[in-house]
Structure formats: structure tokens, C-alpha cells
Write a protein that holds these residues in place. Structure first.
Motif, PDB file in Angstrom:
ATOM      1  N   ALA A 144       0.862  -1.183   0.000  1.00 22.58           N
ATOM      2  CA  ALA A 144       0.000   0.000   0.000  1.00 22.58           C
ATOM      3  C   ALA A 144       0.901   1.236   0.000  1.00 22.58           C
ATOM      4  CB  ALA A 144      -0.908  -0.002   1.228  1.00 22.58           C
ATOM      5  N   VAL A 145       0.848   1.992  -1.082  1.00 21.04           N
ATOM      6  CA  VAL A 145       1.741   3.151  -1.216  1.00 21.04           C
ATOM      7  C   VAL A 145       1.119   4.352  -0.505  1.00 21.04           C
ATOM      8  CG1 VAL A 145       2.884   4.709  -2.835  1.00 21.04           C
ATOM      9  CG2 VAL A 145       2.695   2.259  -3.370  1.00 21.04           C
ATOM     10  N   SER A 146       1.724   4.707   0.629  1.00 26.86           N
ATOM     11  CA  SER A 146       1.114   5.700   1.522  1.00 26.86           C
ATOM     12  C   SER A 146       1.786   7.068   1.456  1.00 26.86           C
ATOM     13  CB  SER A 146       1.131   5.171   2.957  1.00 26.86           C
ATOM     14  OG  SER A 146       2.414   4.666   3.303  1.00 26.86           O
ATOM     15  N   LYS A 147       2.611   7.288   0.440  1.00 30.15           N
ATOM     16  CA  LYS A 147       3.264   8.600   0.313  1.00 30.15           C
ATOM     17  C   LYS A 147       2.228   9.716   0.306  1.00 30.15           C
ATOM     18  CE  LYS A 147       3.364   8.363  -4.735  1.00 30.15           C
ATOM     19  NZ  LYS A 147       4.133   7.688  -5.780  1.00 30.15           N
ATOM     20  N   THR A 148       2.557  10.803   0.944  1.00 33.96           N
ATOM     21  CA  THR A 148       1.730  12.020   1.115  1.00 33.96           C
ATOM     22  C   THR A 148       0.500  11.813   2.023  1.00 33.96           C
ATOM     23  OG1 THR A 148       0.132  11.879  -0.745  1.00 33.96           O
ATOM     24  CG2 THR A 148       2.331  12.751  -1.270  1.00 33.96           C
ATOM     25  N   GLY A 160       3.569  -2.989 -11.323  1.00 32.87           N
ATOM     26  CA  GLY A 160       2.127  -2.815 -11.284  1.00 32.87           C
ATOM     27  C   GLY A 160       1.733  -1.779 -10.240  1.00 32.87           C
ATOM     28  N   MET A 161       0.921  -0.797 -10.658  1.00 34.09           N
ATOM     29  CA  MET A 161       0.416   0.259  -9.784  1.00 34.09           C
ATOM     30  C   MET A 161      -1.113   0.272  -9.913  1.00 34.09           C
ATOM     31  SD  MET A 161       3.581   2.912 -10.512  1.00 34.09           S
ATOM     32  CE  MET A 161       2.580   4.284 -10.894  1.00 34.09           C
ATOM     33  N   SER A 162      -1.772   1.316  -9.386  1.00 30.67           N
ATOM     34  CA  SER A 162      -3.248   1.296  -9.350  1.00 30.67           C
ATOM     35  C   SER A 162      -3.886   1.002 -10.703  1.00 30.67           C
ATOM     36  CB  SER A 162      -3.789   2.632  -8.826  1.00 30.67           C
ATOM     37  OG  SER A 162      -3.511   2.745  -7.458  1.00 30.67           O
ATOM     38  N   GLY A 163      -3.321   1.555 -11.783  1.00 35.18           N
ATOM     39  CA  GLY A 163      -3.955   1.431 -13.090  1.00 35.18           C
ATOM     40  C   GLY A 163      -3.700   0.110 -13.794  1.00 35.18           C
ATOM     41  N   VAL A 166       3.104  -5.833  -5.964  1.00 34.84           N
ATOM     42  CA  VAL A 166       2.439  -4.731  -6.654  1.00 34.84           C
ATOM     43  C   VAL A 166       2.404  -3.538  -5.699  1.00 34.84           C
ATOM     44  CG1 VAL A 166       1.098  -6.149  -8.249  1.00 34.84           C
ATOM     45  CG2 VAL A 166       0.131  -5.584  -6.005  1.00 34.84           C
ATOM     46  N   ARG A 167       2.537  -2.329  -6.270  1.00 31.46           N
ATOM     47  CA  ARG A 167       2.635  -1.107  -5.466  1.00 31.46           C
ATOM     48  C   ARG A 167       1.420  -0.230  -5.753  1.00 31.46           C
ATOM     49  NH1 ARG A 167       7.106  -1.428  -8.865  1.00 31.46           N
ATOM     50  NH2 ARG A 167       6.262   0.455  -9.801  1.00 31.46           N
ATOM     51  N   VAL A 168       0.455  -0.254  -4.856  1.00 33.00           N
ATOM     52  CA  VAL A 168      -0.844   0.363  -5.130  1.00 33.00           C
ATOM     53  C   VAL A 168      -1.120   1.503  -4.148  1.00 33.00           C
ATOM     54  CG1 VAL A 168      -3.320  -0.062  -5.307  1.00 33.00           C
ATOM     55  CG2 VAL A 168      -1.706  -1.827  -6.062  1.00 33.00           C
ATOM     56  N   GLY A 169      -1.252   2.720  -4.687  1.00 30.59           N
ATOM     57  CA  GLY A 169      -1.551   3.878  -3.845  1.00 30.59           C
ATOM     58  C   GLY A 169      -2.982   4.335  -3.999  1.00 30.59           C
ATOM     59  N   THR A 170      -3.266   4.994  -5.118  1.00 31.00           N
ATOM     60  CA  THR A 170      -4.558   5.643  -5.353  1.00 31.00           C
ATOM     61  C   THR A 170      -5.760   4.715  -5.144  1.00 31.00           C
ATOM     62  OG1 THR A 170      -3.391   6.981  -6.977  1.00 31.00           O
ATOM     63  CG2 THR A 170      -5.783   7.107  -7.001  1.00 31.00           C
ATOM     64  N   ALA A 171      -5.677   3.483  -5.594  1.00 32.60           N
ATOM     65  CA  ALA A 171      -6.828   2.568  -5.469  1.00 32.60           C
ATOM     66  C   ALA A 171      -7.120   2.223  -4.011  1.00 32.60           C
ATOM     67  CB  ALA A 171      -6.586   1.293  -6.275  1.00 32.60           C
ATOM     68  N   ALA A 229      -7.181   9.720  -4.334  1.00 32.40           N
ATOM     69  CA  ALA A 229      -6.200  10.576  -5.022  1.00 32.40           C
ATOM     70  C   ALA A 229      -5.309  11.296  -4.008  1.00 32.40           C
ATOM     71  CB  ALA A 229      -6.917  11.584  -5.898  1.00 32.40           C
ATOM     72  N   ARG A 230      -4.043  11.480  -4.395  1.00 26.48           N
ATOM     73  CA  ARG A 230      -3.133  12.247  -3.552  1.00 26.48           C
ATOM     74  C   ARG A 230      -3.396  13.726  -3.755  1.00 26.48           C
ATOM     75  NH1 ARG A 230      -0.197   7.755  -5.037  1.00 26.48           N
ATOM     76  NH2 ARG A 230       0.322   8.642  -7.055  1.00 26.48           N
ATOM     77  N   GLY A 231      -3.338  14.498  -2.653  1.00 25.76           N
ATOM     78  CA  GLY A 231      -3.695  15.919  -2.693  1.00 25.76           C
ATOM     79  C   GLY A 231      -2.695  16.771  -3.459  1.00 25.76           C
TER      80      GLY A 231
HETATM   81  C1  LIG Z   1       3.367   6.577  -6.282  1.00 25.82           C
HETATM   82  C2  LIG Z   1       3.938   5.305  -6.748  1.00 25.82           C
HETATM   83  C3  LIG Z   1       3.140   4.141  -6.846  1.00 25.82           C
HETATM   84  C4  LIG Z   1       1.638   4.135  -6.596  1.00 25.82           C
HETATM   85  O1  LIG Z   1       0.976   4.758  -7.644  1.00 25.82           O
HETATM   86  P1  LIG Z   1      -0.645   4.723  -7.750  1.00 25.82           P
HETATM   87  O2  LIG Z   1      -0.894   5.017  -9.182  1.00 25.82           O
HETATM   88  O3  LIG Z   1      -1.155   5.768  -6.824  1.00 25.82           O
HETATM   89  O4  LIG Z   1      -1.082   3.367  -7.365  1.00 25.82           O
HETATM   90  C5  LIG Z   1       3.762   2.952  -7.202  1.00 25.82           C
HETATM   91  N1  LIG Z   1       5.085   2.894  -7.472  1.00 25.82           N
HETATM   92  C6  LIG Z   1       5.878   3.980  -7.399  1.00 25.82           C
HETATM   93  C7  LIG Z   1       7.336   3.848  -7.696  1.00 25.82           C
HETATM   94  C8  LIG Z   1       5.335   5.218  -7.044  1.00 25.82           C
HETATM   95  O5  LIG Z   1       6.129   6.301  -6.995  1.00 25.82           O
END
Ligand SMILES: *Cc1c(COP(=O)(O)O)cnc(C)c1O
Length: 220
Positions: free
Chosen positions: A33-37, A193-196, A209-214, A218-220
């Protein structure tokens, strides 16, 4: 927007479906779970819903947010997925369980020293500039074998490869190429692999897999 637990179970179900289609086990795929910001208040509901692996892009941000969250939940695992400056290697080795952005000789040498000093080695991934893009970090494909050999020579264990495909074009060929490069170099882990596109990545062999937005919105 649905709550964190719903979003998490939705993402997990999609990973499981994609894994089944590829005749893999969903449990073999690590969801980061990508928790940046996002602040601690946004992260806690996901921890409460059972999520344990989290990804951050910046050492400084992680160092401010995570000690407190980790004290609350000691079995949380932290992944550094953003570019790492060599002068932050000590701090990154102390803070992270995995580093996905090893991409150059100077960083290999800095990490080897830091791991030696700390007597600890996070799980390491070499980031590959899979689309050969100027602005992106990552080792160039033709330089990969030499960088892996250098890491080995410096005493580092590299578990796998990480890549971020170019934006706005079909990612599947790039995932397939990363899988092939990992295979060719005898590496078991593929961070892609990311959210999309995480379902496609899972079908093509992603182990992480690295998933943030999903998960967070959305990040502010
Ligand atoms: C921000 C980031 C993600 C997550 O992206 P989302 O589209 O929000 O899922 C994954 N990998 C890297 C390297 C990122 O910088």
C-alpha cells in the motif's frame, strides 16, 4: 468514497482473480500500500483492516510518519519505492525492510557500506529503466548484468527487479520484459504494477504490486 476496508478487499479480490487467471496463487503476491503524502490518520484504517506492507517514496517522510505507526503495529513492513540518494543510505537501511530503487553503482557501494555497519540488509530490488526514458531513474537494460554482478561482489543480495513502465502506453510488454530480465538473471522477485495496471502485472508475473490511489484515493 468507500472506506479503507472496502477498498482493500476490492484490490485484494482483483489480485486474487488475476492470479487465478494466470494459474498463480493470490497469496503469493505481496500487496504494498503506497502511503506517500498520506498521514497517519489515513494509514491507520488500512492497518486496522489487516494491511501490513506499506510503500513510501522519501526517506524523510517515512522517518517522520512511521516510527509512531510502527510502535503501534510492530509487524508492519516498510518498502522504499522512490529514488534513494547515496547520502541517505544509512537511514534507509535502518528504516526500511525492502528497498526497490537500487539503480546505480554509487548506490550499490553506499548500501553495501551501510548494511555492513548496521549488520542488516533490507530485501533489495534493482530498479530497471524499462522504457529507456531520460527522466526516469533505474538502471539501463544493457547495464543490468554488470550492476547485478557489482552488487554481488559488494556482498549484497538482490532479490528481484522493479520497474515503472512509461506512462500512457500499454504496460504489458514492459511487464513481460521485466519478467524476462528477472528470469534471465536468476532473480525470483518482480516489483511491478500500480493502481492502473496491477492486474495485468499480476498476470505477467508480478510478485509485488505497489498500489496507492486505489487504496487511499487521489493524492492531494
Ligand atoms: C506513487 C507510486 C506508486 C503508486 O501509484 P498509484 O498510481 O497511486 O497506485 C507505485 N510505485 C511507485 C514507484 C510510485 O512512486
Amino acid at each position: 468514497m468507500s472506506d479503507a476496508a472496502d477498498r482493500l478487499s476490492d484490490v485484494r479480490a482483483k489480485i486474487a482473480d488475476a492470479a487465478t487467471r494466470a494459474q498463480r496463487r493470490g497469496d503469493d503476491i505481496c500487496l504494498i500500500a503506497v502511503s506517500k503524502t498520506h498521514d497517519a490518520a489515513a494509514i491507520r484504517p488500512l492497518i486496522a483492516a489487516g494491511q501490513r506492507h506499506f510503500g513510501e517514496n522519501w526517506v524523510q517522510e517515512a522517518a517522520t510518519k512511521w516510527p509512531e505507526l510502527r510502535a503501534e503495529t510492530p509487524d508492519v513492513k516498510l518498502h522504499l519505492i522512490g529514488q534513494l540518494q547515496s547520502n541517505k543510505a544509512d537511514e534507509a537501511v535502518a528504516l526500511f525492510d525492502a528497498i526497490h530503487s537500487v539503480d546505480r553503482s554509487s548506490l550499490v557501494q553506499a548500501l553495501a557500506k551501510s548494511c555492513d555497519k548496521a549488520d542488516r540488509q533490507p530485501q533489495l530490488f534493482v530498479q530497471v529503466n524499462i522504457g529507456d526514458e531520460e527522466q526516469k531513474g533505474g538502471c539501463k537494460v544493457p547495464d543490468l548484468a554488470a550492476l547485478l554482478a557489482e552488487a554481488k561482489g559488494a556482498g549484497l543480495i538482490i532479490s528481484g527487479l522493479m520497474a515503472i513502465p512509461p506512462a500512457d502506453i500499454e504496460p504489458a510488454p514492459f511487464f513481460a520484459l521485466l519478467d524476462e530480465l528477472a528470469e534471465r538473471n536468476g532473480l525470483s522477485e518482480r516489483s511491478m504494477g500500480m493502481s492502473g495496471d496491477y492486474e495485468t502485472a499480476v498476470m505477467l508475473g508480478a510478485t509485488h504490486v505497489r498500489v496507492g490511489t486505489a487504496l487511499f484515493g487521489a493524492r492531494g
